[in-house]
Design an enzyme around this catalytic site. Structure first.
Site, short mmCIF file in Angstrom:
data_model
loop_
_atom_site.label_atom_id
_atom_site.label_comp_id
_atom_site.label_asym_id
_atom_site.label_seq_id
_atom_site.Cartn_x
_atom_site.Cartn_y
_atom_site.Cartn_z
N TYR A 18 34.27 0.06 78.90
CA TYR A 18 33.01 0.31 79.59
C TYR A 18 32.01 -0.80 79.30
O TYR A 18 32.16 -1.57 78.35
CB TYR A 18 32.45 1.67 79.17
CG TYR A 18 33.29 2.83 79.65
CD1 TYR A 18 33.26 3.20 80.99
CD2 TYR A 18 34.12 3.53 78.79
CE1 TYR A 18 34.04 4.25 81.45
CE2 TYR A 18 34.92 4.58 79.23
CZ TYR A 18 34.86 4.94 80.57
OH TYR A 18 35.65 5.96 81.03
N SER A 232 27.56 0.23 68.62
CA SER A 232 28.90 0.12 69.18
C SER A 232 28.98 0.91 70.48
O SER A 232 28.04 1.62 70.86
CB SER A 232 29.93 0.67 68.19
OG SER A 232 29.85 2.09 68.14
N LYS A 233 30.11 0.81 71.15
CA LYS A 233 30.29 1.50 72.43
C LYS A 233 30.30 3.01 72.25
O LYS A 233 30.17 3.75 73.23
CB LYS A 233 31.59 1.04 73.10
CG LYS A 233 31.53 -0.40 73.57
CD LYS A 233 32.80 -0.80 74.31
CE LYS A 233 32.70 -2.24 74.81
NZ LYS A 233 33.91 -2.66 75.56
N ARG A 234 30.47 3.49 71.04
CA ARG A 234 30.50 4.93 70.78
C ARG A 234 29.12 5.53 70.58
O ARG A 234 28.96 6.75 70.55
CB ARG A 234 31.37 5.22 69.56
CG ARG A 234 32.83 4.86 69.73
CD ARG A 234 33.65 5.22 68.50
NE ARG A 234 33.19 4.47 67.34
CZ ARG A 234 33.61 3.25 67.04
NH1 ARG A 234 34.47 2.64 67.82
NH2 ARG A 234 33.17 2.63 65.94
N ASP A 235 28.11 4.68 70.41
CA ASP A 235 26.76 5.18 70.14
C ASP A 235 26.07 5.64 71.41
O ASP A 235 26.29 5.08 72.50
CB ASP A 235 25.93 4.08 69.47
CG ASP A 235 26.41 3.76 68.07
OD1 ASP A 235 26.65 4.72 67.31
OD2 ASP A 235 26.55 2.57 67.75
#
Length: 464
Positions: A18, A232-235
């Site tokens: 993403y 990060s992309k998870r945040d």
């Protein structure tokens, strides 16, 4: 940068996931620099990772850039003289430059991979990580003339891979070859690439090419409310798609991204894109990490919403209201704009708009239980409701406006020796089901005489 040099910058994403705001920030800063200097913004796709690349992720990059308004001058769909712009289609170009390095004696094979041979005195040293003797090179230090960080000196001590054993060229090699063949004058990228730049400068020299100017952007740290460390992309808030799904304005997201590491001299925050382009300078980008701030993001979005012309605000709001089942195509545009003109200064996001204004479009709206208890729990609630109903019934349809309605409440207050707003909370609840909302008298005007009186009488009937 000479006065005659045509600025050429590039954004080179990998379609392996993403679209992270770090990538969006990098794209924006390159785009701003190109627009500021009447230059060229190139989109180049680093799609050599066959196992992780997908068409879906590639299309997401295109869609996200377009949504942010970051139009590219050269690249996929735009064309240009330096294509192809997908690395997977540039194999012949890489092979030609690999042959050039071979001819110069700078390539050697080891364990099936092709390595770049650094110049310098060689010696053997024990590598604790690999638990083995390795060959190191005492090469000359290189100085990175970074536009943000100033001179940065680095030394490379080991030969590095150009082509992996599976035949795929490495990031270092294709990155430099692409920048040379595309005439890139300035490389603007994240701080995490600073450690790669000395390798790249060795490659530029070996290929007989002048390096571009470098500018390494600061890291983005996560919101303090969500912990410490690099985002990060998870945040939460890390993906551009989240902002699209939550109906943020692209202009607001763009404005917020511009402030992740940069600000004008007077610390202005809410700016349109023309002002940002005019004021943007790489030299003003900070060296220290930028902090993601969700509240600041929300504030900037709200300010951009408030600045929209009503017609534009309605154009943005209609699909959101339609998707929520609040106001479909059958709602007249004039009425919609009158409603939204009341809401625009009050609602902090388009995502919250449907709940805020639903009662303007339907009689079947949700009542707030706390507001009901507070307004109808008073012993004189029925009498108060009867008084306001009779007062508003006396206002003719032709004179139904905020001024006339205000005068009606003034007359009622004078007759009852009270303040006009003494009747407002109960009236607001009767016509909207909530205790707060748009300015009271304009709200009654926009709802209209028929709808207001019907709702007042409906509530009276329920109390009988």
């Amino acid at each position: 940068m000479s006065s005659t040099e045509k600025v050429r910058v590039r954004f080179a994403p990998s379609p392996t996931g993403y679209f992270h705001i770090g990538g969006a920030r990098t794209a924006l800063f390159n785009w701003l620099f190109a627009r500021r200097h009447d230059g060229v913004f190139v989109l180049r796709v680093e799609d050599t990772d066959k196992e992780r690349n997908t068409p879906e992720y590639l299309n997401l990059i295109y869609e996200s850039l377009r949504w942010l308004g970051l139009d590219w001058d050269e690249g996929p769909f735009a064309g240009g003289d330096c294509g192809p712009y997908l690395q997977s289609e540039r194999g012949d170009i890489y092979r030609a430059h690999l042959d050039k390095l071979r001819a110069a004696g700078r390539v050697f094979e080891k364990e099936g991979a092709l390595f770049f041979r650094l110049e310098g005195e060689r010696h053997t040293a024990y590598d604790e990580y690999h638990k083995a003797e390795i060959e190191k090179v005492k090469s000359a230090p290189v100085v990175i003339d970074d536009m943000i960080r100033g001179p940065v000196e680095r030394v490379e001590e080991r030969d590095f891979v150009l082509v992996r054993s599976d035949g795929e060229p490495t990031f270092h090699f294709v990155n430099v070859v692409d920048d040379i063949t595309m005439g890139i004058t300035h490389v603007i990228r994240g701080e995490d690439h600073l450690s790669n730049t000395s390798k790249h400068l060795h490659l530029y020299a070996a290929l007989g090419a002048a390096p571009p100017r470098f500018a390494h952007l600061p890291l983005i740290l996560k919101d303090r409310a969500h912990g410490q460390g690099k985002m990060s992309k998870r945040d939460k808030g890390a993906l551009v798609e989240e902002y699209r799904a939550r109906h943020y304005l692209p202009a607001a997201v763009r404005n917020f991204l511009a402030l992740l590491g940069w600000s004008p001299k007077d610390d202005s925050e809410v700016m349109d894109i023309g002002e940002i382009i005019e004021r943007f300078r790489l030299e003003d980008v900070q060296k220290s990490p930028a902090r993601f701030d969700e509240k600041k993001m929300d504030h900037i979005n709200f300010e951009h919403l408030k600045r929209l012309p009503t017609e534009t605000y309605a154009w943005c709001a209609r699909p959101v209201l339609d998707a929520a089942g609040v106001a479909g195509d059958d709602v007249e545009e004039d009425y919609l704009q009158r409603v939204l003109a009341l809401c625009q200064e009050k609602v902090d996001s388009l995502a919250n708009l449907p709940d805020f204004c639903a009662y303007f479009f339907t009689d079947d709206y949700r009542e707030d239980e706390k507001a009901r208890k507070k307004t109808l729990g008073k012993p004189d609630a029925a009498q108060t409701l009867a008084e306001v109903t009779e007062t508003l019934e006396a206002v003719p349809a032709a004179g139904w406006n905020a001024a006339t309605l205000g005068a009606a409440f003034e007359s009622l207050a004078a007759a009852k020796d009270n303040k006009p707003f003494a009747w407002w909370p109960l009236t607001r609840f009767a016509v909207s089901g909530v205790a707060a909302g748009p300015d009271f008298l304009p709200m009654l005007e926009v709802l209209g005489r028929e709808r207001v009186l019907a709702r007042l009488n409906r509530l009276r009937g329920s109390l009988a």
